[in-house]
Design an enzyme around this catalytic site. Sequence first.
Site, short mmCIF file in Angstrom:
data_model
loop_
_atom_site.label_atom_id
_atom_site.label_comp_id
_atom_site.label_asym_id
_atom_site.label_seq_id
_atom_site.Cartn_x
_atom_site.Cartn_y
_atom_site.Cartn_z
N LYS A 92 0.85 -1.18 0.00
CA LYS A 92 0.00 0.00 0.00
C LYS A 92 0.89 1.24 0.00
CE LYS A 92 -1.72 2.55 3.09
NZ LYS A 92 -1.57 3.88 2.39
N GLY A 112 6.50 4.81 8.85
CA GLY A 112 5.63 5.98 8.94
C GLY A 112 5.72 6.62 10.31
N SER A 113 4.68 7.29 10.70
CA SER A 113 4.69 8.04 11.95
C SER A 113 4.63 7.11 13.16
CB SER A 113 3.49 9.01 11.99
OG SER A 113 2.29 8.29 12.18
N THR A 114 5.12 7.62 14.28
CA THR A 114 5.08 6.85 15.51
C THR A 114 3.64 6.59 15.96
OG1 THR A 114 7.25 7.65 16.23
CG2 THR A 114 5.75 6.87 17.94
N ALA A 141 0.92 6.24 14.10
CA ALA A 141 0.37 5.15 13.30
C ALA A 141 1.02 3.83 13.65
CB ALA A 141 0.55 5.45 11.81
N GLY A 142 2.33 3.87 13.92
CA GLY A 142 3.03 2.66 14.29
C GLY A 142 2.52 2.04 15.58
N GLU A 155 9.35 0.93 11.37
CA GLU A 155 10.38 1.97 11.26
C GLU A 155 9.65 3.28 11.34
OE1 GLU A 155 12.28 4.89 10.28
OE2 GLU A 155 12.26 4.15 8.21
N CYS A 192 13.39 10.60 8.10
CA CYS A 192 13.19 10.34 9.53
C CYS A 192 14.49 10.30 10.33
CB CYS A 192 12.43 9.02 9.71
SG CYS A 192 13.14 7.65 8.80
N GLU A 198 9.18 15.49 16.33
CA GLU A 198 9.60 15.39 14.94
C GLU A 198 8.82 16.39 14.10
OE1 GLU A 198 10.66 11.81 11.92
OE2 GLU A 198 8.64 11.75 12.75
#
Length: 485
Positions: free
Chosen positions: A179, A231-233, A235-236, A253, A287, A386
């Site tokens: 995706k 992606g973002s923390t 979302a992670g 990551e 990142c 970030e």
Amino acid sequence: MSTMEYDKLYVAGDWRTPAGSDRIDVRSATTEEKIGSVPEGVEADIDAAVDSARRAFDGPDSWGNWEPARRQEVLLRFADELEKRGPETASRVSQQNGMPIVVAEAFEIPFPPLLLRYYSQLVVDQADERRPGMLGGTAVIRRQPIGVVAAIVPWNVPQGITFLKIAPALAAGCTVVLKPAPETVLDAFLMAEAAVAAGLPEGVLNIVPGGRELGAYLVEHPGVDKVSFTGSTAAGRAIAETCGRLLRPVTLELGGKSAAIVLDDADLLGNIESFFASTLLNNGQICWLGTRILAPQNRYSEVVDTIAGLASNLVIGDPLERTTQIGPLVSARQRDRVESYIAKGSADGGRLAAGGGRPADRDKGWFVQPTVFADVDPNHTIAQEEIFGPVLAVIPYSDEAQAVQIANDTDYGLGGSVWTADMERGEAFARKVRTGTIGVNHYVNDPTAPFGGIKSSGMGRELGPEGLVAFQTLQTIYLPPAAAN
């Protein structure tokens, strides 16, 4: 201006009519004009893609059961087809996310084929391990593909990050549903054209673009065996919760707020190109960049002036121009986010040493000047969160012990760098920084070495042999003493 239009999705080894009617419009980060569109995937498209990947993995002549050398032949053709499309890939990426073309040529052209060749050879060279048992007999340890992989990638280095995932996954014998981010889909569809030309077997790779909701549906799909996300923390964390509940392996990551530590003997001017690449590359949209600059108090003004001079003299412009060093950000939303952090930095007491606004000569495009804040406290928002844009915070320290303390006082731990005239001193200092990766007088993700973070920067590793292990599972076969003989 003609636009790049796609009407079908790459699923089951060919172009498939999408289940929905909505589309993703892609706009130039430089002109804000539409440059293309693709179908937006819906849940039924994910179902079809996962089902196709499942059949390709579980079928009688499954991709995972092929001999590694046979898979390698296909992946080498894939690498060749990607190379043929390399210049067009770089151009599409630059237009979509603002990446300067010289950066796109360095990242997005060579890395995908390089990684396909590297990992397919790594698998060919792997052999079952046979260990003498402590209780007699022999243990045979096999490495097997983990299954169907959901790969979810961001927009900042779309092709490079895509192949951090799909190159080792495909080489290991896994099948993949990818995706891509909505902001950068045109390069993904060009990659699909390369897959078709290379003759990837049906279902081995499937591409369904969409937003966060579609990604969440893919993550928890019952036909998926492994998730790999960049992606973002935030979302992670959500993905980790889902995978934890499902007992589903996951590699994450995530974000970073890395420190670039300038020691008191550093020659920044002599390393200014490497320093730029470690702190402001790709318009600050990477990142692992060192966006917190730690400078010794006895050289603080000099360091601030050097970095401010660097930022003020960078060439801002159209990312397709070869002289451009700083292009636009990926979207108006991203520019708004970065500008809100610049306002916060000033409100908290930071001193603007360079930038802080939009280029005066740019009335189109999502541009932000490279911005340097001085007199930043380690606890200021711009030193802790970030930003993902060309904004640097210069923080003073009194001695090396305090520099280590400031470097480690963050929720993140992804990248970093140390700047010094003494390589041994730099390596010794680097060992004290709690981070997944760190460079001395430069920073580069070498394909042979593991890359990833600790703390809120994620879990698991990509690149190197460790990046292959993430897509394999182990099977142990116990042989009795008689069989061993």
